[in-house]
Design a protein around this motif. Structure first.
Motif, short mmCIF file in Angstrom:
data_model
loop_
_atom_site.label_atom_id
_atom_site.label_comp_id
_atom_site.label_asym_id
_atom_site.label_seq_id
_atom_site.Cartn_x
_atom_site.Cartn_y
_atom_site.Cartn_z
N GLY A 1 20.69 81.52 115.04
CA GLY A 1 21.49 81.07 116.18
C GLY A 1 20.78 80.00 116.97
O GLY A 1 19.61 79.68 116.72
N VAL A 2 21.50 79.43 117.94
CA VAL A 2 20.94 78.36 118.77
C VAL A 2 21.31 78.59 120.24
O VAL A 2 22.31 79.23 120.56
CB VAL A 2 21.46 76.97 118.33
N PHE A 3 20.47 78.01 121.09
CA PHE A 3 20.79 77.95 122.52
C PHE A 3 20.39 76.59 123.05
O PHE A 3 19.28 76.12 122.82
CB PHE A 3 20.06 79.02 123.32
N ASP A 4 21.31 75.95 123.73
CA ASP A 4 21.06 74.67 124.39
C ASP A 4 22.05 74.53 125.53
O ASP A 4 23.23 74.88 125.39
CB ASP A 4 21.22 73.51 123.40
N LEU A 5 21.58 74.04 126.66
CA LEU A 5 22.44 73.85 127.82
C LEU A 5 23.41 72.69 127.64
O LEU A 5 24.42 72.60 128.34
CB LEU A 5 21.60 73.62 129.08
N ASN A 6 23.10 71.79 126.69
CA ASN A 6 23.92 70.61 126.48
C ASN A 6 24.97 70.91 125.40
O ASN A 6 24.64 71.13 124.23
CB ASN A 6 23.04 69.43 126.05
N GLU A 7 26.24 70.92 125.78
CA GLU A 7 27.32 71.28 124.85
C GLU A 7 27.42 70.29 123.69
O GLU A 7 27.70 70.69 122.56
CB GLU A 7 28.65 71.35 125.60
N ARG A 8 27.19 69.01 123.97
CA ARG A 8 27.28 68.01 122.90
C ARG A 8 26.19 68.26 121.85
O ARG A 8 26.44 68.13 120.65
CB ARG A 8 27.15 66.60 123.47
N SER A 9 25.00 68.62 122.29
CA SER A 9 23.91 68.89 121.35
C SER A 9 24.28 70.04 120.42
O SER A 9 24.00 70.00 119.21
CB SER A 9 22.62 69.21 122.10
N VAL A 10 24.90 71.08 120.98
CA VAL A 10 25.31 72.22 120.15
C VAL A 10 26.39 71.80 119.16
O VAL A 10 26.37 72.19 117.99
CB VAL A 10 25.81 73.37 121.04
N LYS A 11 27.34 70.99 119.62
CA LYS A 11 28.42 70.52 118.75
C LYS A 11 27.86 69.72 117.57
O LYS A 11 28.24 69.93 116.42
CB LYS A 11 29.39 69.66 119.55
N VAL A 12 26.93 68.79 117.87
CA VAL A 12 26.33 67.98 116.81
C VAL A 12 25.49 68.84 115.87
O VAL A 12 25.49 68.63 114.65
CB VAL A 12 25.49 66.85 117.42
N ALA A 13 24.80 69.83 116.43
CA ALA A 13 24.00 70.73 115.60
C ALA A 13 24.88 71.47 114.60
O ALA A 13 24.53 71.64 113.43
CB ALA A 13 23.24 71.72 116.47
N LYS A 14 26.05 71.91 115.04
CA LYS A 14 26.98 72.59 114.14
C LYS A 14 27.40 71.67 113.00
O LYS A 14 27.46 72.07 111.83
CB LYS A 14 28.23 73.03 114.91
N GLU A 15 27.69 70.42 113.34
CA GLU A 15 28.12 69.45 112.33
C GLU A 15 26.99 69.18 111.32
O GLU A 15 27.23 69.11 110.11
CB GLU A 15 28.54 68.14 113.00
N GLU A 16 25.77 69.04 111.82
CA GLU A 16 24.63 68.78 110.94
C GLU A 16 24.33 69.98 110.06
O GLU A 16 23.98 69.85 108.88
CB GLU A 16 23.40 68.40 111.77
N PHE A 17 24.45 71.16 110.64
CA PHE A 17 24.17 72.40 109.90
C PHE A 17 25.13 72.55 108.72
O PHE A 17 24.75 72.97 107.63
CB PHE A 17 24.28 73.59 110.85
N ALA A 18 26.40 72.18 108.94
CA ALA A 18 27.41 72.30 107.90
C ALA A 18 27.15 71.37 106.73
O ALA A 18 27.66 71.59 105.62
CB ALA A 18 28.79 72.02 108.49
N LYS A 19 26.35 70.33 106.95
CA LYS A 19 26.04 69.39 105.87
C LYS A 19 25.02 69.95 104.89
O LYS A 19 24.91 69.45 103.76
CB LYS A 19 25.50 68.07 106.46
N ILE A 20 24.28 70.96 105.30
CA ILE A 20 23.19 71.46 104.45
C ILE A 20 23.39 72.90 104.00
O ILE A 20 22.66 73.38 103.14
CB ILE A 20 21.82 71.32 105.16
N THR A 21 24.34 73.60 104.58
CA THR A 21 24.58 74.98 104.18
C THR A 21 26.00 75.40 104.54
O THR A 21 26.60 74.83 105.45
CB THR A 21 23.57 75.93 104.84
N ASP A 22 26.50 76.39 103.82
CA ASP A 22 27.83 76.91 104.15
C ASP A 22 27.71 78.14 105.07
O ASP A 22 28.70 78.81 105.34
CB ASP A 22 28.61 77.26 102.89
N GLU A 23 26.50 78.42 105.52
CA GLU A 23 26.30 79.51 106.48
C GLU A 23 26.71 79.03 107.87
O GLU A 23 27.01 77.86 108.09
CB GLU A 23 24.84 79.95 106.47
#
Length: 403
Positions: free
Chosen positions: A64-86
């Motif tokens: 899981g992740v925690f960040d106060l910046n909503e955009r950072s979390v959104k981008v992290a989700k997008e990047e994560f999806a590029k390397i795994t289907d988890e």
């Protein structure tokens, strides 16, 4: 080639291109179960690098992740999806992220000035902790972290990963293990590179948030200097300026004040002398290390520029004169590893963190080593401000630090 004869994790592709294969049908691209689950605190540029590398190495899964910046979390989700289907869990508080019972470790990748406050929460969990460099922006905070670490029963690893770059890893082997240069006498390190990149809220453009360039960026090199010297620094002299970069840069009404160039000289207890040369307005990336001993010299360099001409990216020379054979080489890792972040250093940093969580001893940076890298950086920043030679013992005493 059988899968048993290769590094299974290196060749385990789990990105979208391979989603057509069910996990139970995989063989060559089968993914070994992760040994550990870790939470990521901070999803900025370096946080996403750790997320990508940890996932590709496969020893530790991002839970899981925690960040106060909503955009950072959104981008992290997008990047994560590029390397795994988890998928990963998004926490609504730092406390929740640190205390999830399903998690073994915590990666602290928040801006420098927040490290101590985040660590105070994370350390209550008793979990294994990785904390990015520099461990603190102030000597007082760095010292407080060293005291916390002494009482801590789990892993607390500092992200000084340059010791894992191929050129430095090989130089460490030649100088400290093979003793190729004999007794170390002089150390020189150079970094010429482009300016600081963008960060959320541009915190790295201001010394009060970053600790200053010689702490924020150069703690990596001071860690290497301390490592090669095998001694503690006693005095530091530096001169530098903000000669070119961000001179007219303002953010939220504040003007940037970070150095973009400097020369730093360090003297050690054992007589070793070291010099550091920084330029952050060069149109390239060029790092170079020189270690001279009483029996030889090691030179290692890593170069990346923007020209079309082919050139060596890394080179290392071990010159021993009449004492033993000399040699030249081009240290490197496989392309997939080098491309993963910091030319492969982050990859091996994550292997070290997983090894430590598994109870194995590694050569990763300790809290004490992180502290002394900050000491040199803070002393250098102080020397630039005052124009004086900084006696390390006096500097520490002035901050109420008694070692």
């Amino acid at each position: 080639m059988s899968r048993e004869k290769i590094d299974g994790q290196l060749f385990s592709y789990t990105g979208p291109a391979f989603h057509y294969i069910n996990e139970e049908e995989r063989h060559f691209f089968a993914k070994e179960p992760a040994q550990f689950r870790v939470n990521l605190i901070g999803c900025g540029m370096i946080g996403m690098e750790h997320m990508r590398v940890a996932t590709r190495v496969g020893r530790s899964a991002i839970h899981g992740v925690f960040d106060l910046n909503e955009r950072s979390v959104k981008v992290a989700k997008e990047e994560f999806a590029k390397i795994t289907d988890e998928d990963f869990k998004v926490y609504d508080s730092l406390e929740a992220a640190c205390n999830d019972p399903e998690v073994d470790g915590i990666l602290i990748c928040t801006p420098n000035f927040t490290h101590l406050d985040v660590l105070k929460v994370a350390i209550k969990s008793g979990k294994h902790i990785f904390m990015e460099k520099p461990m603190a922006t102030k000597l007082e905070d760095a010292y407080e972290i060293t005291k916390m670490a002494k009482e801590y029963g789990a892993v607390l690893q500092i992200g000084l990963q340059y010791r894992y770059k191929s050129i430095y890893s090989e130089a460490i082997h030649e100088v400290l293990e093979r003793k190729a240069v004999g007794e170390v006498k002089m150390i020189n390190i150079m970094e010429h590179r482009i300016p600081f990149l963008d960060k959320v809220n541009q915190w790295n453009k201001f010394s009060k948030f970053s600790g200053g360039t010689l702490v924020e960026k150069c703690c990596h090199y001071f860690d290497l200097m301390n490592l090669f010297a095998q001694s503690r620094p006693v005095r530091v002299y530096a001169n530098g300026s903000q000669s070119t970069n961000f001179r007219d840069f303002e953010f939220k009404g504040e003007k940037s004040d970070i150095l973009d160039s400097a020369f730093v000289t360090v003297e050690y207890e054992n007589g070793v002398r070291a010099g550091f040369n920084l330029c952050m307005f060069a149109p390239m990336f060029h790092e170079e290390l020189l270690v001279c001993g009483d029996e030889g010299r090691v030179k290692a360099a890593e170069i990346e520029d923007f020209s079309e001409n082919a050139r060596l990216r890394t080179e290392m020379e071990v010159f021993c004169g009449q004492n033993r054979p000399s040699k030249t080489s081009q240290p490197s890792y496989p392309k997939l590893i080098e491309a993963s972040g910091h030319n492969g250093a982050t990859w091996f940093e994550h292997i070290a963190f997983a090894d430590q969580m598994a109870g194995k001893k590694t050569n990763s940076a300790t809290v004490e080593e992180g502290f002394w890298s900050v000491v040199v950086g803070c002393a250098a920043e102080e020397s630039v401000k005052t124009g004086k030679i900084i006696e390390v013992a006096e500097l520490l005493k002035s901050k109420g630090i008694d070692l």
